[in-house]
Design an enzyme around this catalytic site. Structure first.
Site, PDB file in Angstrom:
ATOM      1  N   GLY B  17     -51.144  -0.572  31.946  1.00 14.42           N
ATOM      2  CA  GLY B  17     -51.352   0.373  30.788  1.00 14.42           C
ATOM      3  C   GLY B  17     -51.780   1.647  31.249  1.00 14.42           C
ATOM      4  N   SER B 140     -64.235  -4.636  25.577  1.00 17.00           N
ATOM      5  CA  SER B 140     -64.889  -3.810  24.478  1.00 17.00           C
ATOM      6  C   SER B 140     -66.073  -4.053  23.939  1.00 17.00           C
ATOM      7  CB  SER B 140     -63.656  -3.819  23.365  1.00 17.00           C
ATOM      8  OG  SER B 140     -63.927  -3.119  22.071  1.00 17.00           O
ATOM      9  N   TYR B 153     -58.524  -8.089  17.450  1.00 12.10           N
ATOM     10  CA  TYR B 153     -58.894  -7.022  18.626  1.00 12.10           C
ATOM     11  C   TYR B 153     -60.229  -7.839  19.363  1.00 12.10           C
ATOM     12  CZ  TYR B 153     -59.981  -3.151  21.535  1.00 12.10           C
ATOM     13  OH  TYR B 153     -60.145  -1.901  22.654  1.00 12.10           O
ATOM     14  N   LYS B 157     -60.569  -9.671  23.182  1.00 13.63           N
ATOM     15  CA  LYS B 157     -61.586  -9.176  24.290  1.00 13.63           C
ATOM     16  C   LYS B 157     -62.602  -9.994  24.560  1.00 13.63           C
ATOM     17  CE  LYS B 157     -59.404  -4.984  24.762  1.00 13.63           C
ATOM     18  NZ  LYS B 157     -58.903  -4.598  25.994  1.00 13.63           N
TER      19      LYS B 157
END
Lengths: 81, 247
Positions: B17, B140, B153, B157
């Site tokens: 990434g 996160s 999301y 995580k």
């Protein structure tokens, strides 16, 4: 492909995202951010509904700049691909 | 004199990434810390921009789309042996639970979770992670700091945190460590565009005791976990969030 939708249908879709709305007290000219039920989740829901129905991804800023449901409707029409 | 344990001198580090955001910053900071970095990302042009900002020599870049499993297998095949891996590939979509679909779940889980699990699996099978190596996942604060519209999301995580802990235990016999970093909000390309408005960003910023972070605030945490200074740190989740989760 353009998905044709009337303002009336758009208004219905909008109201579908509200749970406790009194249809007598809301119209296409209502300042939707003043609706009692309005909060960040309803805003996200409207954005998600518009994405799902019209494949138009509005931003939080677009929502902030719009006042009435007509404003939103026009925004969607202008962004249809 | 022995050099600082916080250095990454002569370590070979893979950063996924790396074409934008935290991944790009992590790659650049790792190169400053002396590492030979291998950067991957799906966007050739942006990956080149990162590559050109790397310090020192001996770095390389490989195009890899983490939404495609075949790309991940190929990546594992061409990689050299690694001393460290920073898994920064990630995507997000703000969408209330009422609107989530199988498609959206698959898309986000593939890039944020499945791709990283599969890459680690392939690298282990090919014996390409050196003894005393380190693996760092970018997680996160959303794993337990809920925000509306962030369910998929956050779930991806949270799963990454759990995966990292089991991995840490399984790899302990080789002294390979596995840890997660949970960043708070750091304005980057991934998050700056989308449904969040400028006004909402300003409101959000006020909630952060130390304000918003910069990408290198996270990158420096990654460097610590990749360095010998953290050789006894494994299975941990390091929160770097400017104090937002204090309240």
């Amino acid at each position: 492909m353009k998905k044709v939708i009337t303002l009336e249908d758009f208004f219905k879709l909008f109201c579908d995202e509200l749970d406790e709305v009194d249809l007598e007290n809301i119209s296409i000219k209502t300042d939707f951010k003043n609706i009692d039920e309005w909060d960040s989740l309803v805003a996200l829901s409207i954005i998600a509904m518009i994405d799902e129905e019209f494949e138009v991804l509005l931003t939080g800023s677009d929502m902030m700049k719009s006042t009435t449901i007509v404003d939103l409707y026009n925004l969607v029409l202008n962004n249809l691909s | 004199m022995r050099e600082s344990d916080f250095s990454l001198n002569s370590k070979v580090i893979l950063i996924t990434g790396a074409s934008s955001g935290l991944g790009a910053s992590t790659a650049i900071e790792c190169s400053k810390a002396g590492a030979k970095v291998i950067i991957t990302g799906r966007d050739q042009e942006r990956l080149d921009i990162t590559f050109n900002q790397l310090h020192g020599n001996g770095h390389s870049k490989i195009i890899c789309d983490f939404s495609v499993n075949e790309d991940i297998n190929k990546l594992a095949e061409v990689l050299p042996n690694l001393d460290g891996i920073a898994l920064c590939a990630g995507i997000t979509k703000t969408i209330p639970v009422k609107f989530i679909s199988n498609e959206t779940i698959d898309e986000i889980f593939q890039v944020n979770l499945v791709s990283s699990m599969l890459l680690i699996q392939r690298l282990l099978k090919l014996k390409k992670i050196n003894k005393s190596g380190s693996i760092v996942f970018i997680s996160s604060i959303s794993t337990d700091y809920a925000d509306k519209g962030n369910a998929i999301y956050a779930a991806s995580k949270g799963a990454l945190n759990s995966f990292s802990k089991v991995l840490a235990l399984e790899l302990s016999s080789k002294n390979i460590t596995s840890n997660c970093i949970q960043p708070g909000f750091v304005p980057t390309g991934m998050l700056a565009v989308g449904v969040v408005s400028e006004e909402q960003l300003l409101e959000e910023k006020k909630k952060y005791p130390l304000g918003f972070g910069e990408p290198r605030d996270i990158a420096n945490g990654v460097i610590y976990l990749l360095s010998d200074a953290a050789k006894w740190v494994t299975g941990s989740v390091l929160t770097i969030d400017g104090g937002i989760t204090l309240r």
